[in-house]
Write an enzyme that holds these catalytic residues in place. Structure first.
Site, PDB file in Angstrom:
ATOM      1  N   SER A 174       0.848  -1.185   0.000  1.00 22.16           N
ATOM      2  CA  SER A 174       0.000   0.000   0.000  1.00 22.16           C
ATOM      3  C   SER A 174       0.879   1.229   0.000  1.00 22.16           C
ATOM      4  O   SER A 174       2.023   1.181   0.451  1.00 22.16           O
ATOM      5  CB  SER A 174      -0.873  -0.012   1.263  1.00 22.16           C
ATOM      6  N   TYR A 200      -0.954  -1.246  10.689  1.00 20.89           N
ATOM      7  CA  TYR A 200      -1.106  -1.408   9.250  1.00 20.89           C
ATOM      8  C   TYR A 200      -0.014  -0.638   8.515  1.00 20.89           C
ATOM      9  O   TYR A 200       0.665  -1.180   7.640  1.00 20.89           O
ATOM     10  CB  TYR A 200      -2.491  -0.932   8.807  1.00 20.89           C
TER      11      TYR A 200
END
Length: 185
Positions: free
Chosen positions: A140, A153
């Protein structure tokens, strides 16, 4: 032997689209989901739409023995993987830094880094036998930017980027490419 790919988290969305693209290119496809029934249903859809073989596996993060069994089953079906796309993730949503229990923080790290390492390693063992292969991490753009209340995350996505660089050095001599795709806004 036909080319083959394993795509994790491939029952819908991005993962399914990735698996479908490989199927369109003629790859036989292995897909995983945390739920066996969903994995089998998605594999059936792929096999119905494309002239390929597709197999679905329920695979809950954390079991090294289950991963070993998965790759042995792939081998028993007559394949050595050409490509693995590591798409599955624990999103770690709403984990307030000051209150998140450490075990919840580590679940994200273990899923996104540890689990992906284990799958990449097992795939690389098959690819080494072939003398070539590709490992693709879907990470990401949070590898470079942070999101509030998502510290685990963001950290794991940065870690995947570093891990992919190290794996590229370690696996390159065996003809195995390692890359990251960093989607985001």
């Amino acid at each position: 032997m036909k080319q083959s790919v394993l795509v994790t988290g491939a029952t819908n969305g991005t993962g399914y689209a990735i698996a479908a693209r490989f199927a369109r290119e003629g790859y036989d496809v292995f897909i995983t989901s945390r739920e066996q029934a969903r994995a089998e249903e998605a594999a059936e859809r792929l096999a119905a739409e494309y002239p390929i073989q597709a197999y679905g596996y329920g695979l809950e993060p954390g079991s090294e023995a289950r991963v070993t069994d998965l790759f042995e089953d792939i081998r028993q079906k007559g394949y050595l993987l050409d490509t693995i796309v590591l798409n599955a993730a624990n999103l770690g949503i709403n984990q307030d830094t000051l209150t998140v229990p450490f075990e919840k923080f580590m679940e994200v790290i273990n899923t996104n880094m540890g689990w992906n390492f284990l799958l990449a390693r097992e795939a690389a063992l098959q690819m080494k036998q072939k003398g070539k292969g590709a490992v693709v991490f879907i990470t990401s753009n949070t590898a470079y930017r942070a999101i509030p209340a998502r510290v685990a995350y963001s950290a794991s996505k940065s870690g995947i980027l570093g891990m992919s660089r190290a794996l590229a050095l370690d696996l390159g001599p065996y003809g195995i490419r390692v890359n990251c795709v960093l989607p985001g806004m």
